[in-house]
Design an enzyme around this catalytic site. Sequence first.
Site, PDB file in Angstrom:
ATOM      1  NE  ARG A  40      -3.125  -3.555  -0.588  1.00  0.00           N
ATOM      2  CZ  ARG A  40      -4.306  -3.586  -0.425  1.00  0.00           C
ATOM      3  NH1 ARG A  40      -5.073  -4.152  -0.936  1.00  0.00           N
ATOM      4  NH2 ARG A  40      -4.625  -2.360   0.486  1.00  0.00           N
ATOM      5  CB  SER A 108       1.276   3.698   1.607  1.00  0.00           C
ATOM      6  OG  SER A 108       1.113   2.966   0.705  1.00  0.00           O
ATOM      7  CE  LYS A 137      -5.249   1.478   1.527  1.00  0.00           C
ATOM      8  NZ  LYS A 137      -4.367   2.770   1.941  1.00  0.00           N
TER       9      LYS A 137
HETATM   10  N1  3NM Z   1      -3.178   1.627  -1.889  1.00  0.00           N
HETATM   11  P1  3NM Z   1      -6.012  -0.171  -8.220  1.00  0.00           P
HETATM   12  S1  3NM Z   1      -5.008   2.865  -3.489  1.00  0.00           S
HETATM   13  C1  3NM Z   1      -3.420  -0.433  -2.500  1.00  0.00           C
HETATM   14  O1  3NM Z   1      -3.859   5.229  -1.620  1.00  0.00           O
HETATM   15  C2  3NM Z   1      -3.701   0.649  -2.545  1.00  0.00           C
HETATM   16  O2  3NM Z   1      -2.201   3.954  -0.765  1.00  0.00           O
HETATM   17  C3  3NM Z   1      -3.678   2.928  -2.296  1.00  0.00           C
HETATM   18  O3  3NM Z   1      -5.451  -0.519  -7.059  1.00  0.00           O
HETATM   19  C4  3NM Z   1      -3.256   4.128  -1.557  1.00  0.00           C
HETATM   20  O4  3NM Z   1      -4.736   0.004  -9.267  1.00  0.00           O
HETATM   21  C5  3NM Z   1      -4.863   1.154  -3.552  1.00  0.00           C
HETATM   22  O5  3NM Z   1      -6.921  -1.216  -8.816  1.00  0.00           O
HETATM   23  C6  3NM Z   1      -5.354   0.270  -4.609  1.00  0.00           C
HETATM   24  O6  3NM Z   1      -6.786   1.297  -8.074  1.00  0.00           O
HETATM   25  C7  3NM Z   1      -4.751   0.530  -5.939  1.00  0.00           C
END
Ligand code: 3NM
Length: 204
Positions: A40, A108, A137
């Site tokens: 990413r 997503s 994010k």
């Molecule tokens: N997408 P972490 S939350 C890249 O809700 C991403 O679709 C999300 O990172 C979504 O594991 C997210 O540090 C971040 O919380 C995930």
Amino acid sequence: MISVPRLYAIVDAAFFSSTAALMIFVDELVAGGCTLLQYRNKNGNARVMLEQARELKRRVGRTAKLIMNDRADVCLAAGFDGVHVGQEDLSPESVRRIVGPARWLGVSTHNAEQLQEDDRTSADYLAIGPVFSTSSKEKADPVVGLDGVRRARRLTRKPLVAIGGITRANAASVIEAGADSVAVISDLIGEPRKSAEEFFRILR
Ligand code: 3NM
């Protein structure tokens, strides 16, 4: 139907100060048993992105599947195994046309409506999130919680990946709520190999 491993490691370029540091991180994830990795890079320039993607492919080879976030063009140019798109990227069907039937396509989603809509596409797996609050994010959608995962599980037969704030401490609850896999950024940073091994032990 594809089979998604319990842990889906997301390698976010924003967390690394150099390409070398990112590559060491990925080597450690693979040593820890990761077989599905997403690259990413939301603000890098396209040339750096492609260089890093190609280097990842050289290092990982076929020991893990490599999924490119957002960019179907970089996926093809680097020989990756799939693409993951969000709600504001190219549509699943337009990406499918670019990458063909064999590569993995993930989408997503952040609520039941999006999940139902994308369930009707040729996506190979769907992601739901953020399950918990996350600082990884920018402009994250509202948290869906474990209830959101349960609801998503009832709405699709595609493999379901949960994302957002998932750690070794809460991952088992996310799988119990019906996710097939957890996608993780921050709880892999620091000690990627040990962390990945612990995820696999917890989620066995
Ligand atoms: N997408 P972490 S939350 C890249 O809700 C991403 O679709 C999300 O990172 C979504 O594991 C997210 O540090 C971040 O919380 C995930």
